[in-house]
Design an enzyme around this catalytic site. Structure first.
Site, PDB file in Angstrom:
ATOM      1  N   LYS A 164       5.659  -1.244  -2.928  1.00 42.08           N
ATOM      2  CA  LYS A 164       5.518  -1.228  -1.463  1.00 42.08           C
ATOM      3  C   LYS A 164       4.469  -2.249  -1.073  1.00 42.08           C
ATOM      4  O   LYS A 164       3.553  -2.533  -1.838  1.00 42.08           O
ATOM      5  CB  LYS A 164       5.057   0.152  -0.986  1.00 42.08           C
ATOM      6  CG  LYS A 164       5.328   0.395   0.484  1.00 42.08           C
ATOM      7  CD  LYS A 164       6.767   0.823   0.683  1.00 42.08           C
ATOM      8  CE  LYS A 164       7.076   1.213   2.101  1.00 42.08           C
ATOM      9  NZ  LYS A 164       8.268   2.068   2.167  1.00 42.08           N
TER      10      LYS A 164
HETATM   11  N1  GLU Z   1      11.287   0.727   3.537  1.00 43.48           N
HETATM   12  C1  GLU Z   1      12.433   1.490   3.147  1.00 43.48           C
HETATM   13  C2  GLU Z   1      12.021   2.735   2.403  1.00 43.48           C
HETATM   14  O1  GLU Z   1      10.956   3.255   2.619  1.00 43.48           O
HETATM   15  C3  GLU Z   1      13.476   0.634   2.429  1.00 43.48           C
HETATM   16  C4  GLU Z   1      13.024  -0.017   1.167  1.00 43.48           C
HETATM   17  C5  GLU Z   1      14.030  -1.005   0.580  1.00 43.48           C
HETATM   18  O2  GLU Z   1      15.077  -1.180   1.159  1.00 43.48           O
HETATM   19  O3  GLU Z   1      13.692  -1.564  -0.454  1.00 43.48           O
HETATM   20  O4  GLU Z   1      12.761   3.311   1.654  1.00 43.48           O
END
Ligand code: GLU
Length: 421
Positions: free
Chosen positions: A106
Protein backbone atom coordinates in the site's frame (compact mmCIF):
# COMPACT_ATOMS: atom_id res chain seq x y z
CA UNK A 1 -12.73 10.52 17.58
CA UNK A 2 -12.21 7.45 15.40
CA UNK A 3 -8.66 8.11 14.23
CA UNK A 4 -7.33 7.68 17.77
CA UNK A 5 -7.15 3.91 17.55
CA UNK A 6 -4.04 2.75 15.74
CA UNK A 7 -5.07 0.99 12.55
CA UNK A 8 -1.92 -1.10 12.56
CA UNK A 9 -2.37 -2.20 16.18
CA UNK A 10 -5.92 -3.18 15.30
CA UNK A 11 -4.68 -5.15 12.29
CA UNK A 12 -2.17 -6.99 14.50
CA UNK A 13 -4.95 -7.83 16.97
CA UNK A 14 -7.04 -9.20 14.10
CA UNK A 15 -4.14 -11.45 13.16
CA UNK A 16 -3.78 -12.66 16.75
CA UNK A 17 -7.52 -13.30 17.02
CA UNK A 18 -7.39 -15.62 14.00
CA UNK A 19 -4.04 -17.18 14.96
CA UNK A 20 -5.64 -18.40 18.22
CA UNK A 21 -7.65 -20.87 16.15
CA UNK A 22 -4.60 -22.13 14.24
CA UNK A 23 -1.56 -23.95 15.48
CA UNK A 24 0.99 -21.54 14.04
CA UNK A 25 4.61 -21.85 15.11
CA UNK A 26 6.63 -18.79 16.13
CA UNK A 27 8.59 -19.17 12.86
CA UNK A 28 5.41 -19.11 10.83
CA UNK A 29 4.17 -16.02 12.62
CA UNK A 30 7.38 -14.01 12.17
CA UNK A 31 7.37 -14.82 8.47
CA UNK A 32 3.94 -13.41 7.73
CA UNK A 33 2.67 -11.03 10.41
CA UNK A 34 4.66 -7.81 10.09
CA UNK A 35 5.42 -5.74 6.96
CA UNK A 36 8.70 -6.56 5.21
CA UNK A 37 9.60 -3.21 3.73
CA UNK A 38 8.60 0.34 4.61
CA UNK A 39 9.87 3.08 2.32
CA UNK A 40 9.49 6.75 3.22
CA UNK A 41 10.10 9.44 0.62
CA UNK A 42 10.13 13.23 0.63
CA UNK A 43 8.55 14.76 -2.44
CA UNK A 44 9.48 18.31 -3.44
CA UNK A 45 6.88 19.79 -5.76
CA UNK A 46 7.00 23.12 -7.58
CA UNK A 47 3.73 24.85 -6.78
CA UNK A 48 1.94 27.16 -9.22
CA UNK A 49 3.03 30.23 -7.25
CA UNK A 50 6.70 29.31 -7.75
CA UNK A 51 7.37 27.95 -4.23
CA UNK A 52 8.61 24.43 -3.53
CA UNK A 53 6.40 22.46 -1.19
CA UNK A 54 7.71 19.30 0.45
CA UNK A 55 5.28 16.37 0.73
CA UNK A 56 5.75 13.03 2.42
CA UNK A 57 4.99 9.67 0.84
CA UNK A 58 5.10 6.02 1.81
CA UNK A 59 5.11 2.62 0.19
CA UNK A 60 4.82 -0.45 2.35
CA UNK A 61 5.31 -3.98 1.10
CA UNK A 62 3.79 -6.24 3.67
CA UNK A 63 4.35 -9.66 2.12
CA UNK A 64 5.29 -10.93 -1.33
CA UNK A 65 5.30 -14.70 -0.75
CA UNK A 66 2.37 -15.30 -3.12
CA UNK A 67 3.26 -12.77 -5.81
CA UNK A 68 4.14 -9.13 -6.46
CA UNK A 69 2.97 -6.65 -3.82
CA UNK A 70 -0.43 -5.23 -4.76
CA UNK A 71 -2.40 -2.35 -3.33
CA UNK A 72 -3.53 1.19 -3.89
CA UNK A 73 -2.05 4.60 -3.28
CA UNK A 74 -4.01 6.93 -1.00
CA UNK A 75 -3.79 10.73 -1.11
CA UNK A 76 -5.15 12.05 2.17
CA UNK A 77 -4.06 14.58 4.83
CA UNK A 78 -4.40 11.97 7.61
CA UNK A 79 -2.13 9.37 5.98
CA UNK A 80 0.43 8.01 8.46
CA UNK A 81 2.97 5.22 8.23
CA UNK A 82 0.91 3.34 10.80
CA UNK A 83 -2.13 3.49 8.55
CA UNK A 84 -0.25 2.47 5.40
CA UNK A 85 1.27 -0.50 7.23
CA UNK A 86 -2.21 -1.64 8.27
CA UNK A 87 -3.56 -1.19 4.75
CA UNK A 88 -0.66 -3.18 3.26
CA UNK A 89 -1.27 -5.96 5.81
CA UNK A 90 -4.94 -6.13 4.79
CA UNK A 91 -3.93 -6.33 1.11
CA UNK A 92 -1.82 -9.45 1.75
CA UNK A 93 -4.75 -11.26 3.28
CA UNK A 94 -7.31 -9.80 0.87
CA UNK A 95 -5.41 -11.16 -2.13
CA UNK A 96 -5.06 -14.50 -0.36
CA UNK A 97 -8.78 -14.73 0.51
CA UNK A 98 -9.82 -14.25 -3.12
CA UNK A 99 -6.85 -16.42 -4.09
CA UNK A 100 -5.21 -14.17 -6.65
CA UNK A 101 -1.44 -14.57 -7.04
CA UNK A 102 -0.44 -11.29 -5.46
CA UNK A 103 1.08 -10.14 -2.19
CA UNK A 104 0.19 -7.07 -0.16
CA UNK A 105 1.35 -3.48 -0.47
CA UNK A 106 0.00 0.00 0.00
CA UNK A 107 1.10 3.56 -0.61
CA UNK A 108 0.13 6.94 0.67
CA UNK A 109 0.92 10.61 0.32
CA UNK A 110 0.11 13.11 3.06
CA UNK A 111 -1.85 15.69 1.09
CA UNK A 112 -5.30 17.21 0.73
CA UNK A 113 -5.52 16.84 -3.06
CA UNK A 114 -8.55 19.13 -3.43
CA UNK A 115 -6.23 22.01 -2.51
CA UNK A 116 -3.89 21.30 -5.45
CA UNK A 117 -4.28 22.51 -9.01
CA UNK A 118 -4.32 19.81 -11.71
CA UNK A 119 -0.71 20.69 -12.56
CA UNK A 120 0.43 20.45 -8.94
CA UNK A 121 -1.37 17.13 -8.56
CA UNK A 122 0.33 15.75 -11.67
CA UNK A 123 3.79 16.87 -10.51
CA UNK A 124 3.19 15.31 -7.08
CA UNK A 125 2.00 12.01 -8.60
CA UNK A 126 4.97 11.83 -10.97
CA UNK A 127 7.48 12.68 -8.26
CA UNK A 128 6.03 10.01 -5.98
CA UNK A 129 6.45 7.39 -8.68
CA UNK A 130 9.90 8.62 -9.69
CA UNK A 131 11.14 8.46 -6.07
CA UNK A 132 9.88 4.89 -5.80
CA UNK A 133 10.96 3.80 -9.30
CA UNK A 134 12.96 0.82 -8.00
CA UNK A 135 10.28 -0.26 -5.57
CA UNK A 136 7.57 -0.62 -8.22
CA UNK A 137 7.56 -3.00 -11.17
CA UNK A 138 5.10 -5.34 -12.90
CA UNK A 139 6.62 -8.37 -11.15
CA UNK A 140 7.61 -6.52 -8.02
CA UNK A 141 4.95 -4.16 -6.74
CA UNK A 142 1.87 -3.07 -8.66
CA UNK A 143 -0.04 -0.10 -7.23
CA UNK A 144 -3.58 1.06 -8.01
CA UNK A 145 -6.08 3.75 -6.97
CA UNK A 146 -7.36 4.21 -3.44
CA UNK A 147 -8.99 7.13 -1.63
CA UNK A 148 -8.60 10.35 -3.68
CA UNK A 149 -6.61 8.77 -6.51
CA UNK A 150 -8.09 7.92 -9.89
CA UNK A 151 -7.37 6.63 -13.43
CA UNK A 152 -5.80 9.93 -14.53
CA UNK A 153 -3.30 9.76 -11.67
CA UNK A 154 -2.56 6.12 -12.58
CA UNK A 155 -1.90 7.26 -16.17
CA UNK A 156 0.62 9.90 -15.04
CA UNK A 157 2.36 7.33 -12.84
CA UNK A 158 2.49 4.75 -15.63
CA UNK A 159 3.86 7.38 -18.00
CA UNK A 160 6.58 8.32 -15.51
CA UNK A 161 7.66 4.68 -15.34
CA UNK A 162 7.44 4.27 -19.14
CA UNK A 163 9.56 7.37 -19.78
CA UNK A 164 12.21 6.17 -17.37
CA UNK A 165 12.36 2.62 -18.74
CA UNK A 166 11.84 3.64 -22.36
CA UNK A 167 9.18 0.92 -22.61
CA UNK A 168 5.41 0.79 -22.55
CA UNK A 169 4.78 -1.11 -19.31
CA UNK A 170 1.05 -0.89 -18.52
CA UNK A 171 1.25 -3.80 -16.02
CA UNK A 172 3.24 -1.63 -13.59
CA UNK A 173 0.00 -0.12 -12.29
CA UNK A 174 -3.72 -0.93 -12.43
CA UNK A 175 -6.87 1.15 -12.40
CA UNK A 176 -5.68 2.92 -15.55
CA UNK A 177 -7.97 4.63 -18.05
CA UNK A 178 -9.38 2.26 -20.68
CA UNK A 179 -7.34 4.02 -23.39
CA UNK A 180 -4.10 3.04 -21.63
CA UNK A 181 -4.68 -0.60 -20.83
CA UNK A 182 -7.31 -0.28 -18.14
CA UNK A 183 -9.88 -3.04 -17.80
CA UNK A 184 -13.57 -2.79 -18.44
CA UNK A 185 -15.36 -3.13 -15.11
CA UNK A 186 -12.50 -1.82 -12.96
CA UNK A 187 -14.24 1.42 -11.94
CA UNK A 188 -17.26 -0.44 -10.58
CA UNK A 189 -15.35 -3.52 -9.39
CA UNK A 190 -15.18 -2.79 -5.65
CA UNK A 191 -18.90 -1.98 -5.51
CA UNK A 192 -19.83 -4.89 -7.74
CA UNK A 193 -17.79 -7.38 -5.72
CA UNK A 194 -19.37 -6.06 -2.56
CA UNK A 195 -22.88 -6.44 -3.96
CA UNK A 196 -22.09 -10.05 -4.91
CA UNK A 197 -21.12 -10.63 -1.26
CA UNK A 198 -24.23 -8.85 0.06
CA UNK A 199 -26.43 -11.06 -2.13
CA UNK A 200 -24.73 -14.19 -0.79
CA UNK A 201 -25.11 -12.97 2.79
CA UNK A 202 -28.76 -12.06 2.23
CA UNK A 203 -29.44 -15.57 1.01
CA UNK A 204 -27.75 -17.17 4.01
CA UNK A 205 -29.57 -14.91 6.47
CA UNK A 206 -32.95 -14.92 4.69
CA UNK A 207 -32.95 -11.21 4.03
CA UNK A 208 -35.11 -10.15 1.10
CA UNK A 209 -33.15 -7.45 -0.70
CA UNK A 210 -36.36 -6.16 -2.27
CA UNK A 211 -37.48 -4.87 1.11
CA UNK A 212 -34.10 -4.35 2.79
CA UNK A 213 -32.95 -0.97 4.07
CA UNK A 214 -29.41 0.32 3.67
CA UNK A 215 -27.28 3.06 5.26
CA UNK A 216 -24.03 4.10 3.61
CA UNK A 217 -21.26 6.01 5.37
CA UNK A 218 -19.16 7.70 2.67
CA UNK A 219 -20.23 8.57 -0.84
CA UNK A 220 -17.04 7.97 -2.79
CA UNK A 221 -16.56 5.85 -5.91
CA UNK A 222 -17.12 2.45 -4.30
CA UNK A 223 -19.87 3.45 -1.87
CA UNK A 224 -22.04 5.45 -4.24
CA UNK A 225 -21.85 2.77 -6.92
CA UNK A 226 -22.65 0.05 -4.38
CA UNK A 227 -25.89 1.70 -3.27
CA UNK A 228 -26.83 2.33 -6.88
CA UNK A 229 -26.52 -1.41 -7.52
CA UNK A 230 -28.35 -2.29 -4.31
CA UNK A 231 -31.15 0.10 -5.25
CA UNK A 232 -31.46 -1.83 -8.52
CA UNK A 233 -31.83 -5.00 -6.41
CA UNK A 234 -34.77 -3.28 -4.68
CA UNK A 235 -33.13 -2.01 -1.48
CA UNK A 236 -34.24 1.25 0.09
CA UNK A 237 -31.30 3.57 0.75
CA UNK A 238 -32.29 5.42 3.93
CA UNK A 239 -29.07 7.26 4.76
CA UNK A 240 -25.89 8.45 3.08
CA UNK A 241 -23.06 10.70 4.19
CA UNK A 242 -19.86 12.33 3.10
CA UNK A 243 -17.44 14.89 4.46
CA UNK A 244 -20.23 17.53 4.51
CA UNK A 245 -22.50 15.49 6.84
CA UNK A 246 -25.05 12.69 7.02
CA UNK A 247 -28.47 12.77 5.34
CA UNK A 248 -31.49 10.53 5.82
CA UNK A 249 -35.03 9.86 4.72
CA UNK A 250 -36.50 6.89 6.57
CA UNK A 251 -39.87 6.97 4.84
CA UNK A 252 -39.29 7.25 1.14
CA UNK A 253 -35.58 6.57 1.09
CA UNK A 254 -33.03 8.65 -0.80
CA UNK A 255 -32.85 8.74 -4.57
CA UNK A 256 -29.32 7.51 -5.29
CA UNK A 257 -29.31 8.90 -8.82
CA UNK A 258 -30.32 12.29 -7.51
CA UNK A 259 -27.51 12.16 -4.94
CA UNK A 260 -24.96 11.14 -7.57
CA UNK A 261 -26.09 13.97 -9.88
CA UNK A 262 -25.99 16.39 -6.95
CA UNK A 263 -22.41 15.46 -6.10
CA UNK A 264 -21.38 15.72 -9.73
CA UNK A 265 -22.70 19.27 -9.79
CA UNK A 266 -21.76 20.49 -6.29
CA UNK A 267 -18.63 18.35 -5.61
CA UNK A 268 -20.15 17.09 -2.32
CA UNK A 269 -23.50 16.50 -0.58
CA UNK A 270 -23.28 19.91 1.13
CA UNK A 271 -26.80 21.43 1.42
CA UNK A 272 -28.36 18.26 -0.05
CA UNK A 273 -31.01 18.63 2.70
CA UNK A 274 -31.94 22.11 1.46
CA UNK A 275 -32.59 20.92 -2.07
CA UNK A 276 -34.25 17.54 -1.53
CA UNK A 277 -36.55 15.67 0.77
CA UNK A 278 -33.89 14.57 3.25
CA UNK A 279 -32.94 15.57 6.78
CA UNK A 280 -29.43 16.11 8.08
CA UNK A 281 -28.07 14.37 11.20
CA UNK A 282 -26.72 16.61 13.94
CA UNK A 283 -23.72 14.33 14.13
CA UNK A 284 -22.90 12.29 10.99
CA UNK A 285 -21.75 9.38 13.20
CA UNK A 286 -25.46 8.84 14.04
CA UNK A 287 -25.77 7.25 10.61
CA UNK A 288 -23.95 4.18 11.91
CA UNK A 289 -26.69 3.69 14.50
CA UNK A 290 -29.53 3.82 11.98
CA UNK A 291 -31.91 0.82 12.24
CA UNK A 292 -31.24 -0.79 8.90
CA UNK A 293 -30.75 -4.25 7.48
CA UNK A 294 -27.44 -3.43 5.82
CA UNK A 295 -24.87 -0.91 6.98
CA UNK A 296 -22.01 -0.04 4.63
CA UNK A 297 -19.05 1.79 6.15
CA UNK A 298 -17.17 3.24 3.17
CA UNK A 299 -14.77 5.82 4.61
CA UNK A 300 -11.69 5.41 6.80
CA UNK A 301 -10.55 3.02 9.52
CA UNK A 302 -11.85 2.76 13.08
CA UNK A 303 -15.39 4.05 12.66
CA UNK A 304 -17.06 1.39 14.79
CA UNK A 305 -15.26 1.04 18.09
CA UNK A 306 -16.11 -0.03 21.62
CA UNK A 307 -17.56 3.47 22.11
CA UNK A 308 -20.42 3.09 19.65
CA UNK A 309 -20.58 -0.64 18.77
CA UNK A 310 -23.34 -1.39 21.27
CA UNK A 311 -25.63 1.00 19.40
CA UNK A 312 -24.71 -0.28 15.93
CA UNK A 313 -27.37 -2.91 15.20
CA UNK A 314 -27.86 -3.65 11.50
CA UNK A 315 -28.29 -7.27 10.46
CA UNK A 316 -25.29 -7.06 8.15
CA UNK A 317 -22.23 -4.82 8.02
CA UNK A 318 -20.70 -4.87 4.54
CA UNK A 319 -17.22 -3.41 4.94
CA UNK A 320 -16.51 -1.35 1.87
CA UNK A 321 -13.83 0.60 3.76
CA UNK A 322 -10.66 -1.07 4.95
CA UNK A 323 -10.53 -1.54 8.71
CA UNK A 324 -13.78 0.21 9.74
CA UNK A 325 -14.32 -1.95 12.87
CA UNK A 326 -11.93 -2.44 15.75
CA UNK A 327 -11.38 -5.84 17.32
CA UNK A 328 -13.19 -4.62 20.44
CA UNK A 329 -16.15 -3.56 18.32
CA UNK A 330 -16.16 -6.94 16.56
CA UNK A 331 -16.72 -8.71 19.89
CA UNK A 332 -19.70 -6.50 20.75
CA UNK A 333 -21.18 -6.82 17.25
CA UNK A 334 -20.81 -10.60 17.35
CA UNK A 335 -22.60 -10.75 20.71
CA UNK A 336 -25.43 -8.73 19.15
CA UNK A 337 -25.65 -11.10 16.17
CA UNK A 338 -24.49 -8.57 13.59
CA UNK A 339 -23.15 -10.46 10.57
CA UNK A 340 -19.97 -8.81 9.27
CA UNK A 341 -18.77 -9.30 5.72
CA UNK A 342 -15.15 -8.37 6.46
CA UNK A 343 -13.21 -5.88 4.34
CA UNK A 344 -10.64 -8.43 3.14
CA UNK A 345 -13.52 -10.29 1.51
CA UNK A 346 -16.17 -7.61 0.99
CA UNK A 347 -14.12 -5.00 -0.88
CA UNK A 348 -11.79 -7.44 -2.67
CA UNK A 349 -13.58 -6.90 -5.99
CA UNK A 350 -11.34 -3.90 -6.68
CA UNK A 351 -8.07 -5.75 -6.40
CA UNK A 352 -9.58 -8.76 -8.17
CA UNK A 353 -10.32 -6.75 -11.30
CA UNK A 354 -6.94 -5.05 -10.89
CA UNK A 355 -5.44 -8.52 -11.18
CA UNK A 356 -7.57 -9.18 -14.28
CA UNK A 357 -6.31 -5.87 -15.70
CA UNK A 358 -2.70 -6.91 -15.01
CA UNK A 359 -3.32 -10.25 -16.75
CA UNK A 360 -4.79 -8.49 -19.80
CA UNK A 361 -1.84 -6.09 -19.88
CA UNK A 362 0.59 -8.98 -19.93
CA UNK A 363 -1.28 -10.72 -22.73
CA UNK A 364 -1.86 -7.54 -24.67
CA UNK A 365 -5.37 -8.83 -25.26
CA UNK A 366 -8.44 -7.20 -23.79
CA UNK A 367 -11.66 -8.84 -22.67
CA UNK A 368 -15.26 -7.75 -23.09
CA UNK A 369 -17.06 -6.46 -20.01
CA UNK A 370 -19.01 -9.73 -19.68
CA UNK A 371 -15.86 -11.79 -19.34
CA UNK A 372 -14.52 -9.56 -16.56
CA UNK A 373 -17.88 -9.58 -14.78
CA UNK A 374 -18.13 -13.37 -14.96
CA UNK A 375 -14.64 -13.86 -13.55
CA UNK A 376 -15.29 -11.34 -10.78
CA UNK A 377 -18.55 -13.07 -9.90
CA UNK A 378 -16.98 -16.53 -9.84
CA UNK A 379 -14.04 -15.39 -7.70
CA UNK A 380 -16.16 -13.43 -5.20
CA UNK A 381 -18.83 -16.09 -4.76
CA UNK A 382 -16.18 -18.77 -4.25
CA UNK A 383 -14.34 -16.61 -1.71
CA UNK A 384 -17.57 -15.84 0.16
CA UNK A 385 -18.49 -19.51 0.32
CA UNK A 386 -14.97 -20.50 1.47
CA UNK A 387 -15.10 -17.93 4.27
CA UNK A 388 -18.66 -18.84 5.24
CA UNK A 389 -17.91 -22.57 5.42
CA UNK A 390 -14.73 -21.89 7.41
CA UNK A 391 -16.73 -19.78 9.85
CA UNK A 392 -19.17 -22.65 10.37
CA UNK A 393 -16.41 -25.25 10.67
CA UNK A 394 -14.40 -23.32 13.25
CA UNK A 395 -17.47 -21.68 14.86
CA UNK A 396 -15.93 -18.23 14.39
CA UNK A 397 -17.13 -14.98 12.87
CA UNK A 398 -16.57 -14.15 9.21
CA UNK A 399 -13.54 -11.93 9.87
CA UNK A 400 -11.67 -14.59 11.78
CA UNK A 401 -12.66 -17.15 9.14
CA UNK A 402 -11.31 -14.91 6.35
CA UNK A 403 -8.02 -14.48 8.20
CA UNK A 404 -7.75 -18.22 8.84
CA UNK A 405 -7.98 -18.83 5.08
CA UNK A 406 -5.61 -15.99 4.23
CA UNK A 407 -3.04 -16.92 6.88
CA UNK A 408 -3.09 -20.56 5.79
CA UNK A 409 -2.46 -19.65 2.15
CA UNK A 410 0.30 -17.13 2.88
CA UNK A 411 1.98 -19.49 5.32
CA UNK A 412 1.97 -22.36 2.83
CA UNK A 413 3.52 -20.18 0.12
CA UNK A 414 6.16 -18.79 2.49
CA UNK A 415 7.12 -22.29 3.69
CA UNK A 416 7.31 -23.78 0.22
CA UNK A 417 9.60 -20.96 -0.84
CA UNK A 418 11.80 -21.41 2.21
CA UNK A 419 14.61 -19.04 3.08
CA UNK A 420 16.99 -17.62 0.48
CA UNK A 421 20.07 -18.15 2.61
N1 GLU B 1 -7.24 0.25 -3.11
C1 GLU B 1 -8.02 -0.92 -3.36
C2 GLU B 1 -8.07 -1.80 -2.14
O1 GLU B 1 -7.97 -1.33 -1.03
C3 GLU B 1 -7.60 -1.63 -4.64
C4 GLU B 1 -6.19 -2.12 -4.68
C5 GLU B 1 -5.76 -2.65 -6.04
O2 GLU B 1 -6.55 -2.64 -6.95
O3 GLU B 1 -4.60 -3.06 -6.12
O4 GLU B 1 -8.31 -2.97 -2.20
Amino acid sequence: MPMETSAFKNAMKQFDAAARFMNLTEDQIVMIKEPRRVTVVKLPVRMDDGRIEMFKGYRVQHNVARGPAKGGIRFHPDVTVDEVKALAFWMTYKCAVVNIPMGGGKGGVVVEPSLLSPGELERLARRYFAELMDVFGPDRDVPAPDINTNPQIMAWMMDTYAMHHKDFVPAVITGKPLELGGSLGRMSATAQGMVFCVREAAEKLNIDLKTASVALQGFGNAGSFAVKLLREDGCKIVAISDISGGYYNRGQGISVNEAIDYVREHKSLKNFDKHTDVKKYKDPMQLLEEEVDILIPATLENQITEDNAERVRPRVIAECANGPCTVEADAILEKNNVFIIPDILCNAGGVTVSYLEWVQNRMGYYWEADRVQQDLHRIMVKAFEDVYQTSLRHKVNMRIAAFIIGIERVTRAAEMRGLYT
